[in-house]
Design a protein around this motif. Structure first.
Motif, PDB file in Angstrom:
ATOM      1  N   VAL A  19       0.813  -1.209   0.000  1.00  0.00           N
ATOM      2  CA  VAL A  19       0.000   0.000   0.000  1.00  0.00           C
ATOM      3  C   VAL A  19       0.848   1.262   0.000  1.00  0.00           C
ATOM      4  CG1 VAL A  19      -0.180   0.188   2.512  1.00  0.00           C
ATOM      5  CG2 VAL A  19      -2.048   1.038   1.065  1.00  0.00           C
ATOM      6  N   LEU A  20       2.094   1.162   0.451  1.00  0.00           N
ATOM      7  CA  LEU A  20       2.979   2.319   0.481  1.00  0.00           C
ATOM      8  C   LEU A  20       3.773   2.487  -0.819  1.00  0.00           C
ATOM      9  CD1 LEU A  20       4.328   2.039   4.145  1.00  0.00           C
ATOM     10  CD2 LEU A  20       2.551   3.569   3.272  1.00  0.00           C
ATOM     11  N   THR A  21       3.547   1.596  -1.779  1.00  0.00           N
ATOM     12  CA  THR A  21       4.273   1.649  -3.048  1.00  0.00           C
ATOM     13  C   THR A  21       3.285   1.649  -4.216  1.00  0.00           C
ATOM     14  OG1 THR A  21       6.098   0.391  -2.059  1.00  0.00           O
ATOM     15  CG2 THR A  21       6.025   0.519  -4.466  1.00  0.00           C
ATOM     16  N   PRO A  22       3.392   2.597  -5.137  1.00  0.00           N
ATOM     17  CA  PRO A  22       2.484   2.605  -6.284  1.00  0.00           C
ATOM     18  C   PRO A  22       2.562   1.289  -7.047  1.00  0.00           C
ATOM     19  CG  PRO A  22       3.714   4.658  -6.162  1.00  0.00           C
ATOM     20  CD  PRO A  22       4.336   3.735  -5.155  1.00  0.00           C
ATOM     21  N   GLY A  23       1.401   0.847  -7.539  1.00  0.00           N
ATOM     22  CA  GLY A  23       1.375  -0.407  -8.277  1.00  0.00           C
ATOM     23  C   GLY A  23       0.009  -0.682  -8.869  1.00  0.00           C
ATOM     24  N   PRO A  24      -0.177  -1.867  -9.453  1.00  0.00           N
ATOM     25  CA  PRO A  24      -1.450  -2.228 -10.091  1.00  0.00           C
ATOM     26  C   PRO A  24      -2.644  -2.171  -9.142  1.00  0.00           C
ATOM     27  CG  PRO A  24       0.283  -3.751 -10.733  1.00  0.00           C
ATOM     28  CD  PRO A  24       0.855  -2.916  -9.638  1.00  0.00           C
ATOM     29  N   TRP A  25      -2.409  -2.298  -7.847  1.00  0.00           N
ATOM     30  CA  TRP A  25      -3.521  -2.286  -6.894  1.00  0.00           C
ATOM     31  C   TRP A  25      -4.311  -0.977  -6.965  1.00  0.00           C
ATOM     32  CZ3 TRP A  25      -3.963   1.480  -3.217  1.00  0.00           C
ATOM     33  CH2 TRP A  25      -2.813   2.195  -2.870  1.00  0.00           C
ATOM     34  N   GLN A  26      -3.637   0.103  -7.357  1.00  0.00           N
ATOM     35  CA  GLN A  26      -4.312   1.404  -7.376  1.00  0.00           C
ATOM     36  C   GLN A  26      -5.446   1.442  -8.395  1.00  0.00           C
ATOM     37  OE1 GLN A  26      -0.372   3.296  -7.873  1.00  0.00           O
ATOM     38  NE2 GLN A  26      -1.038   4.741  -6.294  1.00  0.00           N
ATOM     39  N   THR A  27      -5.192   0.952  -9.588  1.00  0.00           N
ATOM     40  CA  THR A  27      -6.235   0.957 -10.615  1.00  0.00           C
ATOM     41  C   THR A  27      -7.278  -0.126 -10.360  1.00  0.00           C
ATOM     42  OG1 THR A  27      -4.852  -0.452 -12.030  1.00  0.00           O
ATOM     43  CG2 THR A  27      -4.701   1.927 -12.350  1.00  0.00           C
ATOM     44  N   ALA A  28      -6.927  -1.130  -9.576  1.00  0.00           N
ATOM     45  CA  ALA A  28      -7.861  -2.221  -9.300  1.00  0.00           C
ATOM     46  C   ALA A  28      -9.021  -1.782  -8.421  1.00  0.00           C
ATOM     47  CB  ALA A  28      -7.123  -3.387  -8.646  1.00  0.00           C
TER      48      ALA A  28
ATOM     49  N   ALA B 107     -16.676  -0.605  -1.874  1.00  0.00           N
ATOM     50  CA  ALA B 107     -16.097  -0.135  -0.615  1.00  0.00           C
ATOM     51  C   ALA B 107     -14.707  -0.720  -0.431  1.00  0.00           C
ATOM     52  CB  ALA B 107     -16.980  -0.522   0.569  1.00  0.00           C
ATOM     53  N   VAL B 108     -13.928  -0.046   0.398  1.00  0.00           N
ATOM     54  CA  VAL B 108     -12.598  -0.507   0.789  1.00  0.00           C
ATOM     55  C   VAL B 108     -12.592  -0.685   2.306  1.00  0.00           C
ATOM     56  CG1 VAL B 108     -10.153   0.063   0.920  1.00  0.00           C
ATOM     57  CG2 VAL B 108     -11.452   0.628  -1.141  1.00  0.00           C
ATOM     58  N   LEU B 109     -12.084  -1.819   2.762  1.00  0.00           N
ATOM     59  CA  LEU B 109     -11.943  -2.085   4.190  1.00  0.00           C
ATOM     60  C   LEU B 109     -10.460  -2.238   4.496  1.00  0.00           C
ATOM     61  CD1 LEU B 109     -14.632  -3.753   3.053  1.00  0.00           C
ATOM     62  CD2 LEU B 109     -14.915  -4.143   5.494  1.00  0.00           C
ATOM     63  N   SER B 110      -9.936  -1.353   5.305  1.00  0.00           N
ATOM     64  CA  SER B 110      -8.514  -1.359   5.624  1.00  0.00           C
ATOM     65  C   SER B 110      -8.284  -1.906   7.026  1.00  0.00           C
ATOM     66  CB  SER B 110      -7.933   0.051   5.522  1.00  0.00           C
ATOM     67  OG  SER B 110      -6.590   0.057   5.992  1.00  0.00           O
ATOM     68  N   CYS B 111      -7.600  -3.026   7.078  1.00  0.00           N
ATOM     69  CA  CYS B 111      -7.194  -3.637   8.350  1.00  0.00           C
ATOM     70  C   CYS B 111      -5.676  -3.557   8.483  1.00  0.00           C
ATOM     71  CB  CYS B 111      -7.662  -5.083   8.418  1.00  0.00           C
ATOM     72  SG  CYS B 111      -9.443  -5.297   8.273  1.00  0.00           S
TER      73      CYS B 111
ATOM     74  N   GLY C 184       0.246   6.934   5.973  1.00  0.00           N
ATOM     75  CA  GLY C 184       0.663   6.882   4.578  1.00  0.00           C
ATOM     76  C   GLY C 184      -0.146   5.885   3.771  1.00  0.00           C
ATOM     77  N   GLY C 185      -0.426   4.730   4.376  1.00  0.00           N
ATOM     78  CA  GLY C 185      -1.211   3.723   3.679  1.00  0.00           C
ATOM     79  C   GLY C 185      -2.619   4.213   3.388  1.00  0.00           C
ATOM     80  N   THR C 186      -3.246   4.837   4.391  1.00  0.00           N
ATOM     81  CA  THR C 186      -4.607   5.329   4.197  1.00  0.00           C
ATOM     82  C   THR C 186      -4.638   6.468   3.187  1.00  0.00           C
ATOM     83  OG1 THR C 186      -5.180   4.680   6.459  1.00  0.00           O
ATOM     84  CG2 THR C 186      -6.633   6.269   5.368  1.00  0.00           C
ATOM     85  N   ALA C 187      -3.627   7.340   3.217  1.00  0.00           N
ATOM     86  CA  ALA C 187      -3.567   8.421   2.232  1.00  0.00           C
ATOM     87  C   ALA C 187      -3.463   7.864   0.815  1.00  0.00           C
ATOM     88  CB  ALA C 187      -2.381   9.333   2.529  1.00  0.00           C
ATOM     89  N   ALA C 188      -2.672   6.814   0.646  1.00  0.00           N
ATOM     90  CA  ALA C 188      -2.536   6.203  -0.677  1.00  0.00           C
ATOM     91  C   ALA C 188      -3.842   5.551  -1.115  1.00  0.00           C
ATOM     92  CB  ALA C 188      -1.409   5.169  -0.663  1.00  0.00           C
ATOM     93  N   ILE C 189      -4.537   4.920  -0.178  1.00  0.00           N
ATOM     94  CA  ILE C 189      -5.819   4.296  -0.493  1.00  0.00           C
ATOM     95  C   ILE C 189      -6.838   5.355  -0.904  1.00  0.00           C
ATOM     96  CG2 ILE C 189      -7.799   3.083   0.511  1.00  0.00           C
ATOM     97  CD1 ILE C 189      -5.761   1.486   2.199  1.00  0.00           C
ATOM     98  N   VAL C 190      -6.898   6.452  -0.138  1.00  0.00           N
ATOM     99  CA  VAL C 190      -7.845   7.524  -0.445  1.00  0.00           C
ATOM    100  C   VAL C 190      -7.576   8.092  -1.840  1.00  0.00           C
ATOM    101  CG1 VAL C 190      -8.495   9.898   0.159  1.00  0.00           C
ATOM    102  CG2 VAL C 190      -8.375   8.144   1.934  1.00  0.00           C
ATOM    103  N   ALA C 191      -6.315   8.299  -2.160  1.00  0.00           N
ATOM    104  CA  ALA C 191      -5.972   8.826  -3.486  1.00  0.00           C
ATOM    105  C   ALA C 191      -6.429   7.873  -4.595  1.00  0.00           C
ATOM    106  CB  ALA C 191      -4.471   9.068  -3.582  1.00  0.00           C
TER     107      ALA C 191
END
Length: 213
Positions: free
Chosen positions: A50-59, A65-69, A84-91
């Motif tokens: 989650v702290l590194t840009p990758g294919p997960w972002q476009t997925a 909904a997103v559930l972050s544990c 940082g992880g939550t900021a990346a998820i929000v973006a």
């Protein structure tokens, strides 16, 4: 519903994935080590940090909904996995047009008024010091989310977690301290997280939760 789960290899995350799949949801998991996600979960797995840009972002596009544990097991060093992880998820959610986010924090961030002296001292001088790096980052995450209005976020603060069974019985307090919070099973916490995906009452709110007894 289409749900994406981060932190799915941790205790609570595993429960979220298993319960969501069992309930018939379409579940996608983002994991640094896909091999740690049980095949029996029948979830779509995307490798990524989650702290590194990758294919997960476009997925995230098209998800409901997103559930972050997300969490950190390193108590000795500062972390940015929460903030940082939550900021990346929000973006990534903004780019993908996803609005609903549920993420975990901790009831240990605050000591509610009326807490017995013994528990107050243990929380202040043992628990908060032991988890100071994680708590500091959780606070950063919560402060950042408080300014986010285009994402329907909910922060859930559980107390001590156990490996007890799923009961579906728990107590909550929305934007307030929960009196006499004790423990909650990871199974019940996961149950609550999934239930809140469609609950408008907890949007843009911090929720404290505890077991029902």
């Amino acid at each position: 519903m289409k749900l994406t789960v981060f932190g799915a290899t941790g205790g609570t995350g595993r429960q979220v994935v298993a319960q969501a799949v069992a309930a018939g949801h379409d579940v996608t998991v983002v994991a640094r080590d896909p091999a740690r996600v049980p095949a029996a979960d029948r979830a779509r797995v995307i490798g990524g940090d989650v702290l590194t840009p990758g294919p997960w972002q476009t997925a995230l596009a098209g998800q409901d909904a997103v559930l972050s544990c997300l969490g950190s097991t390193d108590r000795g060093n500062p972390t940015t996995v929460y903030s940082g992880g939550t900021a990346a998820i929000v973006a990534a959610m903004r780019e993908g047009g996803v609005r609903r986010l549920l993420c975990l924090s901790s009831a240990g961030l605050e000591i509610p008024p009326g807490t017995p002296l013994g528990r107050r001292l243990v929380t202040r001088f043992v628990i908060q010091r032991l988890y100071r790096h994680g708590y500091a980052d959780m606070e950063r995450m919560e402060r950042a989310l408080a300014d986010v209005r285009d994402i329907d976020w909910t922060v859930v603060r559980p107390p001590m977690l156990t490996d007890g069974p799923l009961t579906g019985v728990y107590r909550t307090a929305v934007n307030a301290n929960l009196a006499k919070a004790g423990t909650i099973s990871r199974a019940d916490l996961a149950h609550y997280l999934i239930a809140q995906v469609t609950d408008d009452r907890t949007r843009h709110a911090v929720v404290e939760i505890s077991g029902g007894s």
